[in-house]
Design an enzyme around this catalytic site. Structure first.
Site, short mmCIF file in Angstrom:
data_model
loop_
_atom_site.label_atom_id
_atom_site.label_comp_id
_atom_site.label_asym_id
_atom_site.label_seq_id
_atom_site.Cartn_x
_atom_site.Cartn_y
_atom_site.Cartn_z
N ASN A 84 7.04 3.58 25.64
CA ASN A 84 5.35 3.63 25.33
C ASN A 84 4.71 4.35 26.44
O ASN A 84 3.80 5.08 26.28
CB ASN A 84 4.78 2.47 24.92
N ARG A 411 7.75 14.02 10.12
CA ARG A 411 9.05 13.68 10.98
C ARG A 411 9.82 13.12 9.93
O ARG A 411 9.59 12.29 9.15
CB ARG A 411 8.73 12.53 11.95
N ARG A 441 4.59 16.04 17.60
CA ARG A 441 4.77 16.06 18.92
C ARG A 441 6.25 15.34 19.19
O ARG A 441 6.38 14.13 18.82
CB ARG A 441 3.83 15.27 19.74
N HIS A 471 -0.64 16.35 8.81
CA HIS A 471 -0.15 15.03 9.00
C HIS A 471 -0.07 14.11 7.73
O HIS A 471 0.50 12.93 7.54
CB HIS A 471 -1.06 14.40 9.99
N TYR A 504 9.23 0.54 10.27
CA TYR A 504 7.75 0.80 10.09
C TYR A 504 7.02 0.44 9.00
O TYR A 504 7.62 0.36 7.86
CB TYR A 504 7.28 2.26 10.24
N ARG A 600 -3.70 -2.04 15.10
CA ARG A 600 -2.62 -2.37 15.68
C ARG A 600 -2.62 -1.72 17.49
O ARG A 600 -2.20 -2.38 18.27
CB ARG A 600 -1.06 -1.37 15.22
#
Length: 717
Positions: A84, A411, A441, A471, A504, A600
């Site tokens: 991160n 992705r 990215r 997105h 996720y 989050r």
């Protein structure tokens, strides 16, 4: 179409016709100048987004510090903390430095200048990095040793282990290494971003002259070398001990590890690029040469070596991080992957959603038949992605009645069954449109490969709209049925990625709702052609209507509260930063509307400020799964309206991306979301609570939200 202009026969959130008199309500509350002024007088009402992100990563570190979590999970959180922070420096810190260098000294919404933010980032990051290093050395390593997993240094190895490492070095590592000397004939070498390196000081015994050399630790080998019996030694220790083979005839005086972080954000001028694919490929080559933004060194580094690195790399003293070794703890993922089930979370297997598993049968459920009966609201990873979304697309590819498949890909995984299904569909003669976001990215190269592979298979591949990242998470299947053409639509909050779907937390809706299908069809036409229809019945679409649509919903709650009707706002998102949305929530709070946020990551809103946000609470849940879904709940005078989708409350999502929120069309789906939010905001659930100063404090709730969802009765059925 706005909420005010809905026709009398529009569907309610329960799927029933709404009587005309339902719409005889006062218009939505629109703030006047005085109301806005009452919010704007609080000049410090926004927390800084960069510092808020660091507080998020601090919460990740606190998970690693939590002795109640399984040991290997704590170890993994240490690795996640490192990853991160790497990305934060590569993108956010690099962007700050670029703005400062360009003279774009504009105050952030928090009131801080870029240089002030950068100073606070470096100071806070240093404290967190040192805290991580202490945790690793003083707690995690001893705890692993007690569990018979040993992370040792070279001097701790016995003779047999050292011989084994010597053999490994000779046979596998040595052939890969390339020592790079620095002298008048050899300029200081380029140091690639995030690579681990050895700074070596050597001396010529004949002349007595000292020289500097750099040796890169090859990333193709395991970061921690196994030496047997679950004992591991850092790869740089193995290399450092055998440097004489690299510099024969020279004396090795000192060896120090270091690591550089570079600006790796991409800048593609789409308006000037004739071919965005070629332009992005060119920019990817330049990424490796971005300017440094951080230098990490072991605290034992010699001053003259550090001075050379600082001088040659062009970093400031403030950007140097002296840390306890070993550096780069991303390699702890390999340790966390060890087959020690007793040191991990209990095994978890997603279940098939009840509506996709209603009949016990060896054959998979027909997803189309199930979707015709009822909408299917999926909650991953608790509901299996493989037996829902993946099966939906695989069945579509094989079904002779399916005429077309349209899909967005942001992705996906390396061996994606989604890609395989789309290729199978195209080869079977179906019309397949795939919108691949090649600017996702750090997934740019992979997505370029997917785009070319899909094109070769006969899929129509497009890259979205110039200047915008696509997105949104959409899939639409057009099927020829006895009663006519029917559209099956999936709208989700997460990527079409079978691997991350197991880690996720996300929501997704499979529906045959005609209005939603019509809206999605229009949107795909906008993305693949020249249409710019921005009007949708059941969708909010950024950059046109997500911000304005949500703010309008907030104002409607204010109007309901003023009229004595039920009013409440509950939002779940990764980040809440957008000033217009936050100010709308402040207005709602000033009117007395209860507002609950589950965030989050970043939150720029200050809760609990007297006179501004007294009715707003903010909490954060982190744990086994990455909370990723976005939910927008409005009480709507007792007939709740719920939206789910891909958009966070950030400028990039609302202004520079194509994002989609869908209004849930059925009462049962709304009830499921209501129960989920009731649990998430329950006082007995473990979470971090945000105060008005921007500090997070973990409560001591007795219930883990994610474990409760794993064990919920619906999952067991």
């Amino acid at each position: 179409m706005t909420l005010d202009s809905l026709p009398p026969d529009a569907l309610s959130s329960h799927g029933e016709a709404i009587p005309e008199e339902t719409f005889e309500v006062e218009p939505p509350y629109l703030p006047d100048h005085d109301a806005l002024a009452a919010v704007e007088k609080y000049e410090d009402r926004f927390l800084d987004r960069e510092l808020s992100w660091l507080r998020f990563n601090q919460r990740v570190l606190e998970l690693a510090e939590n002795p109640d979590l399984p040991l290997l999970e704590r170890t993994r959180f240490l690795a996640i903390f490192t990853s991160n922070l790497d990305e934060f420096f590569m993108v956010r810190v690099a962007g700050l430095k670029r703005r400062i260098a360009a003279g774009l000294a504009v105050r952030a919404a928090s009131g801080l200048m870029p240089s002030e933010v950068l100073d606070l980032i470096l100071r806070t990051t240093r404290e967190l990095s040192e805290r991580q290093a202490r945790l690793f050395r003083d707690e995690i390593v001893p705890a692993l040793r007690d569990a018979n997993i040993e992370l040792v240094r070279w001097d701790d190895l016995d003779r047999d282990e050292q011989r084994a490492c010597k053999r490994l070095f000779k046979e596998r590592v040595f052939p890969v290494l390339t020592p790079l000397a620095v002298d008048p004939a050899h300029p200081f070498p380029y140091i690639s971003g995030l690579s681990l390196n050895l700074a070596v000081l050597i001396r010529n015994p004949k002349t007595g002259k000292e020289h500097f050399a750099r040796v890169k630790v090859p990333p193709i080998f395991s970061r921690f070398v196994p030496v047997g019996n679950q004992r591991f030694v850092p790869l740089e220790d193995v290399i450092g001990e055998h440097l004489k083979r690299l510099f024969p005839g020279m004396e090795v005086l000192e060896v120090h590890t270091f690591r550089v972080t570079r600006n790796e954000d991409l800048e593609v001028e789409e308006d000037d690029a004739e071919n965005i694919l070629a332009a992005l490929e060119k920019e990817l080559l330049r990424r490796r040469f971005g300017p440094p933004v951080r230098l990490e060194v072991e605290e034992s580094i010699a001053p003259q070596v550090l001075q050379l690195l600082v001088s040659e790399l062009g970093v400031s003293e403030a950007e140097v991080f002296r840390l306890r070794g070993p550096l780069d703890l991303r390699g702890l993922h390999d340790i966390a992957d060890l087959p020690r089930a007793e040191l991990k979370y209990p095994a978890f297997v997603p279940v098939t959603h009840p509506r996709l598993a209603e009949v016990e049968s060896s054959a998979p459920v027909d997803v189309f038949k199930a979707a015709r009966r009822n909408d299917v609201l999926l909650h991953h990873p608790y509901d299996s992605f493989a037996t829902s979304v993946q099966r939906f697309l695989e069945q579509a590819a094989a079904d002779p009645h399916v005429l077309a498949i349209k899909q967005t890909l942001y992705r996906t995984s390396g061996d994606s069954p989604i890609i395989d299904a789309l290729i199978d569909a195209a080869e079977a003669g179906k019309q397949v449109l795939v919108l691949v976001e090649i600017k996702a990215r750090f997934d740019e190269e992979a997505n370029i490969r997917w785009a070319r592979k899909l094109e070769q298979a006969g899929c129509h591949v497009v890259y979205g709209l110039v200047g915008l990242k696509t997105h949104c998470k959409l899939a639409m299947v057009v099927r020829d049925e006895p009663d006519g053409i029917r559209r099956y639509t999936h709208i989700g909050t997460g990527n079409y990625n079978p691997k991350t779907s197991r880690m996720y937390e996300d929501l997704g809706l499979i529906t045959t709702n005609e209005q939603i299908g019509e809206d999605v069809a229009h949107l795909f036409n906008n993305l693949s052609g020249w249409s710019r229809n921005a009007s949708y019945e059941q969708l909010l679409v950024a950059p046109d209507s997500v911000r304005s649509g949500l703010v309008e919903q907030v104002h409607r709650e204010i109007a309901n509260h003023r009229a004595g009707r039920p009013a409440r706002i509950r939002l779940k998102a990764n980040s809440v930063v957008d000033e217009a949305v936050i100010d709308a929530l402040y207005l709602a709070s000033q009117e007395g509307v209860p507002v609950e946020l589950l965030v989050r990551g970043i939150c720029a809103l200050r809760p609990g400020v007297p006179g501004l946000s007294e009715t707003i609470t903010v909490r954060s849940v982190l744990g086994r799964f990455l909370e990723h879904s976005r939910i927008f709940w409005f009480e709507n005078a007792g007939d709740p309206t719920v939206w789910i989708g891909s958009a966070d409350m950030m400028h990039r999502n609302l202004d520079r991306r194509v994002e989609v929120l869908v209004r849930l069309p059925g009462a049962d789906s709304i009830q499921v979301i209501g129960e989920l939010l009731d649990l998430a905001f329950a006082p007995h659930v473990t979470a971090w609570e945000l105060d008005s100063e921007g500090c997070w404090a973990r409560n001591e709730g007795a219930t883990d939200l994610q474990q409760a969802l794993i064990e919920s009765p619906r999952r067991r059925r």
